[in-house]
Design a protein around this motif. Structure first.
Motif, short mmCIF file in Angstrom:
data_model
loop_
_atom_site.label_atom_id
_atom_site.label_comp_id
_atom_site.label_asym_id
_atom_site.label_seq_id
_atom_site.Cartn_x
_atom_site.Cartn_y
_atom_site.Cartn_z
N TYR B 7 109.68 11.57 62.01
CA TYR B 7 109.15 12.62 61.42
C TYR B 7 109.68 12.76 60.13
N TYR B 9 109.92 10.37 57.70
CA TYR B 9 108.88 10.04 56.91
C TYR B 9 108.11 10.75 56.36
N LEU B 10 108.06 12.09 56.96
CA LEU B 10 107.25 13.13 56.29
C LEU B 10 107.79 13.65 54.94
N VAL B 12 108.82 11.54 52.87
CA VAL B 12 108.36 10.50 51.79
C VAL B 12 106.86 11.13 51.35
N LEU B 13 106.09 11.91 52.08
CA LEU B 13 105.07 12.39 51.77
C LEU B 13 105.19 13.85 50.77
N PRO B 15 106.84 14.55 47.90
CA PRO B 15 106.36 14.76 46.38
C PRO B 15 105.21 14.94 46.13
N PHE B 16 104.31 13.96 46.77
CA PHE B 16 102.90 13.72 46.65
C PHE B 16 102.19 15.03 46.95
N VAL B 19 102.94 17.90 44.42
CA VAL B 19 102.15 17.83 42.90
C VAL B 19 100.76 18.25 43.41
N VAL B 20 99.97 17.67 44.22
CA VAL B 20 98.78 17.86 44.73
C VAL B 20 98.55 19.48 44.99
N ILE B 21 99.50 20.03 45.68
CA ILE B 21 99.40 21.41 45.95
C ILE B 21 99.43 22.35 44.67
N LEU B 22 100.45 21.77 43.79
CA LEU B 22 100.93 22.87 42.92
C LEU B 22 99.60 22.86 41.79
N PHE B 23 99.18 21.44 41.65
CA PHE B 23 98.29 21.57 40.44
C PHE B 23 96.83 21.22 40.83
N GLU B 24 96.67 21.25 42.24
CA GLU B 24 95.09 20.76 42.49
C GLU B 24 94.80 22.03 43.32
N VAL B 25 95.43 21.97 44.34
CA VAL B 25 95.13 22.97 45.67
C VAL B 25 94.95 24.42 45.12
N ILE B 26 96.18 25.05 44.74
CA ILE B 26 96.61 26.27 44.46
C ILE B 26 95.67 26.62 43.12
N LEU C 78 104.10 8.44 43.47
CA LEU C 78 103.68 9.50 44.50
C LEU C 78 102.78 8.97 45.38
N PHE C 90 101.77 7.81 59.84
CA PHE C 90 100.83 8.82 60.41
C PHE C 90 99.43 8.48 59.99
N ILE C 116 94.90 25.89 35.98
CA ILE C 116 96.47 25.52 35.87
C ILE C 116 97.17 26.52 34.77
N TYR C 120 99.97 29.51 35.51
CA TYR C 120 101.30 29.55 35.56
C TYR C 120 101.67 29.94 34.19
N ILE C 140 96.79 14.95 38.29
CA ILE C 140 95.53 15.20 39.11
C ILE C 140 94.28 14.57 38.45
#
Lengths: 335, 284, 268
Positions: B7, B9-10, B12-13, B15-16, B19-26, C78, C90, C116, C120, C140
């Protein structure tokens, strides 16, 4: 005490129990084969020893030490995989040197070892080639060199010859056996090919459905199967329910199955009578030449029995011919 | 023991995911949420959507976007059909040269494309001069800064894209079918209408939905040509957030959602038709 | 049969001419003093000369190169790390990583940029920085292409077996991944990076919406220039298109090379 020991080993993938309470001991300097049909757990057992799979419960010992929770890279075990496990971006020499580099062997010493090893497997002239430029057989020689150059405690071979054509396979079998004897290495070989197991092994462990079915040397494995499964997997046994065979030969047999190999059956056109044999009759329904032997399919009652005879003109029978069959009692294995 | 290190190694996930949550999802979630809140402040409301569908400016933007996307995709796919058919039937040098041209100009879009059309067909464009010289009034008086002018430019960037997407589909038309239908006495046109087109239909529809999305999203071309003086979804969306005017998150959000919905609707429609074609094809 | 190919050739020529005319016309336009009559007059390359001595244009070029490289390097790292963790440790999460990577295919640049920006802009901390927003947005936008390139590469090498082999030889999984797996998928990564360069290079909407004219790339430069001098702008246009073609040609070349390499090793 044995060199490698599996103790009450269990392994499950989810609900699927792949290894069921394996207890197995392996002696030093022997070549041992794990033989069995696909899905029997032989590769998983090997990978548990390598550390590439975690065990669900039980212990693995190597050279007197419990290695159950040791990382694979620290186990000091060499492994040859099925084809295409060479690193494609590195030359043969770089591939072989990889393990030495990981062990921080000084460069001069490493180079020397690599060249010696490549000479031993007959690839000295291919040191600078890339894996894609080698034939399948050459690739596996290089993989073997890579696995043993670090002088590991044990060498594991996971169906290394399964992708190689039959002719070349035979010569590689002999070569692996020669190298293993020369450097006195303990080796475990996984295969589903019983001929391969016969040729190569000191001891064969036959596996079925996550359990060890029988452990024996090749001769005993061939001549004395302990179960119906072992009989059907090793050699071409005739397997008859005892009741059926008993009816044929007119004798009550107190067992479940009778098994015997096709070549121990004697056939003749006229009845014979000697002590210590079972006798019955049948009719030839088919004959097929297999190289130097001729295999007859004989129908006795409702049962088909295969009979092998040496292929020579004096022993020819026609399809449809009625004949007499006999078998020495000691050649009948009652299970 | 081993599971714990696993766990680790989570990490390692991480950074990905950051970025994805900050700039895509939210951002995507927020723009949808914002569309339900009025710009002047207040509680959840459909006010913004009502504005979008009642104010002529925004209605016009939606209509223009849909119109230009549909027309440019329609013309594009027709030309692409013949282009891909020709590419399929040709070979050697011709074929290779064509493929090279298509690949090259497939990246020709946006500001440079609009600029090239302005040089050729703008108010003092080269072709307009030519029209005057040879007395061709239709060309001499061409108006590029209109809906039809914009559509003309859109058609240009649809052609290489759709041809490139269709060419692989033509590989599926077996030579044997064509030859056997020829032997059975069918003309070439008949072959294409009866066999070729139905077989290609799923690919054609798929390509159309890509073209539609491509046209709907095109911003640079339209903006370079017409600036903010034209009602078009991407231009209006940008206008809500960028520039000197006050930022209107709610209304802009609602317009963005409409734009995304248009895409979804287009995909649903083409999927529907594709399914029908697949079924019919299987029966026949 | 002969008639058919002739017809095909005619179609190809017609479409080819149609597609090449705007390029050709603008290129010619850039190399002459003026073109107001039937033919252009006064051949000259002075537009190009002025461009390459102009600081503003050179800085726009420099900006473009930087803004192409940074997001691509970040995204590759990334995705490599994420795919390493996911495929080795996983496997069940792989599906979700894939979905996250493919979503940007379906969202338009306009919407991504304004969402975006509106989220922000004016916020406190590093996220308020327009350059951070721009780099994030580009990461992205190119994510699906980079992901696909790396994923295809990983599918082509037998990653579990190679990692097992490296581990048995005494390497850690992470070391094995970066020294054994990654070198083998470099060509796939190169191709998808070049596609990404093409996308960022041709972008106007994201940079315009997020950084406005405060950070000029060549597209913004072209846009501003074409409002003032169309001859100079046409030279910018030619430079942009040449670069674009160079990138596309490189992609095609690498793809062909790889395809040929595959065919060769498949022969064995």
């Amino acid at each position: 005490m044995s060199y490698i020991r599996f103790e009450n080993l269990h392994k499950s993938f989810g609900k699927n129990e792949v290894l069921k309470d394996i207890n197995l001991e392996i002696e030093k300097n022997q070549l041992v084969t794990l033989l069995g049909p696909s899905g029997c757990g032989k590769s998983t057992l090997l990978r548990c020893l390598a550390g590439l799979e975690d065990v669900t419960s039980g212990k693995v010992y190597l050279d007197g030490k419990d290695i159950t929770n040791v990382n694979p890279k620290d186990r000091d075990i060499g492994m040859v995989f099925q084809q295409y496990s060479l690193f494609p971006n590195m030359t043969v020499a770089q591939n072989v040197a990889f393990g030495l580099r990981m062990k921080k062997v000084p460069k001069n010493e490493a180079d020397e070892k690599v060249m010696k090893m490549l000479e031993n497997v007959g690839l000295a002239d291919k040191a600078g080639s890339y894996p894609a430029q080698l034939s399948g057989g050459q690739q596996q020689r290089a993989a073997l060199a890579r696995a043993i150059v670090t002088e590991p405690k044990v060498l594991l071979l996971d169906e290394p010859l399964s992708a190689i054509d039959a002719l070349l396979r035979r010569s590689l079998q002999i070569e692996i056996r020669r190298i293993q004897r020369e450097i006195n290495m303990t080796a475990i070989f996984v295969t589903h090919d019983q001929d391969e197991a016969m040729v190569m092994s000191d001891v064969i462990h036959l596996m079925n459905k996550g359990k060890i079915e029988q452990s024996a040397n090749p001769t005993d494995m061939y001549t004395k199967p302990v179960s119906k499964f072992a009989a059907s997997f090793i050699g071409h046994y005739n397997i008859l329910p005892a009741e059926v065979f008993g009816k044929l030969v007119g004798e009550d047999l107190c067992c479940r199955d009778v098994v015997f190999r096709p070549e121990v059956v004697e056939i003749s056109a006229s009845p014979t009578n000697e002590e210590g044999r079972y006798y019955w009759q049948g009719k030839i329904i088919d004959s097929l030449p297999h190289g130097n032997i001729l295999r007859y399919a004989v129908l006795s009652g409702d049962t088909q029995i295969d009979v092998d005879v040496l292929f020579r003109s004096s022993m020819m029978f026609d399809v449809g011919q009625e004949l007499f069959l006999a078998i020495k009692k000691e050649n009948c294995i009652l299970l | 023991m081993k599971n714990k290190t696993k766990y680790l190694y989570l990490l390692v996930l991480l950074p990905f995911l950051t970025v994805v949550i900050l700039f895509e999802v939210i951002p995507l979630i927020m723009i949808i949420i914002n569309s339900f809140f009025p710009d002047k402040g207040g509680s959840v409301t459909l006010e913004n959507y009502i504005t979008v569908f009642s104010k002529p400016l925004y209605k016009k933007a939606i209509l223009n976007s849909v119109y230009i996307s549909c027309v440019s995709s329609g013309i594009g796919i027709i030309i692409a059909f013949f282009g891909a058919k020709a590419a399929h039937e040709s070979s050697g040098k011709f074929h290779n040269a064509f493929m090279r041209v298509l690949n090259m100009v497939s990246n020709f879009a946006g500001v440079p494309l609009a600029f090239a059309y302005m040089i050729m067909l703008g108010n003092s464009g080269v072709l307009l001069q030519l029209g005057k010289e040879i007395g061709l009034d239709a060309l001499a008086n061409y108006k590029l800064y209109t809906t039809s002018g914009l559509t003309l430019i859109y058609v240009y960037f649809q052609i290489p894209l759709s041809t490139l997407l269709l060419i692989p589909a033509f590989e599926g038309i077996r030579k044997e079918w064509q030859e056997s239908s020829l032997l059975l006495g069918a003309s070439s046109t008949r072959f294409w209408t009866r066999i070729g087109l139905p077989v290609l239909m799923p690919s054609i529809l798929g390509t159309i939905s890509v073209l539609f999305a491509n046209a709907l999203a095109a911003y640079a071309t339209a903006y370079a040509l017409l600036m903010n003086n034209y009602a078009l979804l991407p231009i209006n969306v940008s206008g809500m957030f960028v520039g000197d005017v006050t930022i209107r998150r709610g209304l802009g959000g609602a317009l963005s959602v409409c734009m995304m919905l248009l895409m979804v609707i287009m995909i649903l429609i083409t999927n529907r038709i594709t399914k029908r074609f697949r079924k019919g094809g299987a029966k026949a | 049969m002969k008639k058919k190919t002739t017809a095909a050739h005619i179609v190809i020529i017609l479409i080819g001419i149609y597609l090449l005319i705007p390029l050709f016309a603008t290129a010619v336009y850039s190399m002459f003093e003026k073109w107001t009559g039937l033919l252009p007059e006064g051949f000259s390359v002075k537009h190009y000369l002025t461009l390459f001595t102009e600081r503003e244009f050179m800085s726009a070029l420099f900006n473009t190169v930087i803004i192409c490289i940074v997001p691509i390097v970040i995204t590759i790292l990334l995705v490599l790390l994420a795919l390493f963790a996911v495929t080795v440790y996983f496997p069940r999460l792989e599906k979700y990583v894939q979905i996250l990577c493919m979503i940007p295919y379906t969202i338009q640049g306009v919407i991504l940029s304004v969402s975006i920006l509106s989220l922000y802009a004016g916020s406190k901390g590093i996220l308020d920085n327009r350059m951070v927003m721009l780099v994030g947005a580009y990461c992205i936008i190119i994510l699906p292409y980079i992901y696909q390139g790396i994923r295809n590469g990983l599918n082509a090498v037998n990653m579990p077996m190679l990692l097992d082999a490296a581990e048995m030889l005494g390497a850690s999984k992470l070391y094995g991944f970066f020294r054994v797996i990654v070198p083998n998928i470099i060509s796939g990564i190169t191709v998808s990076s070049l596609l990404a360069v093409g996308i960022i290079f041709g972008d106007y909407v994201l940079i315009r919406n997020i950084t406005g004219t405060s950070f000029k790339n060549v597209q913004i430069y072209l846009f501003l220039e074409m409002k003032s001098s169309s001859t100079k702008a046409s030279a910018v246009f030619v430079i942009i298109m040449m670069t674009t073609f160079l990138i596309t040609a490189l992609v095609l070349f690498l793809k062909n090379k790889e395809a040929k390499g595959r065919a060769k090793s498949a022969e064995r």
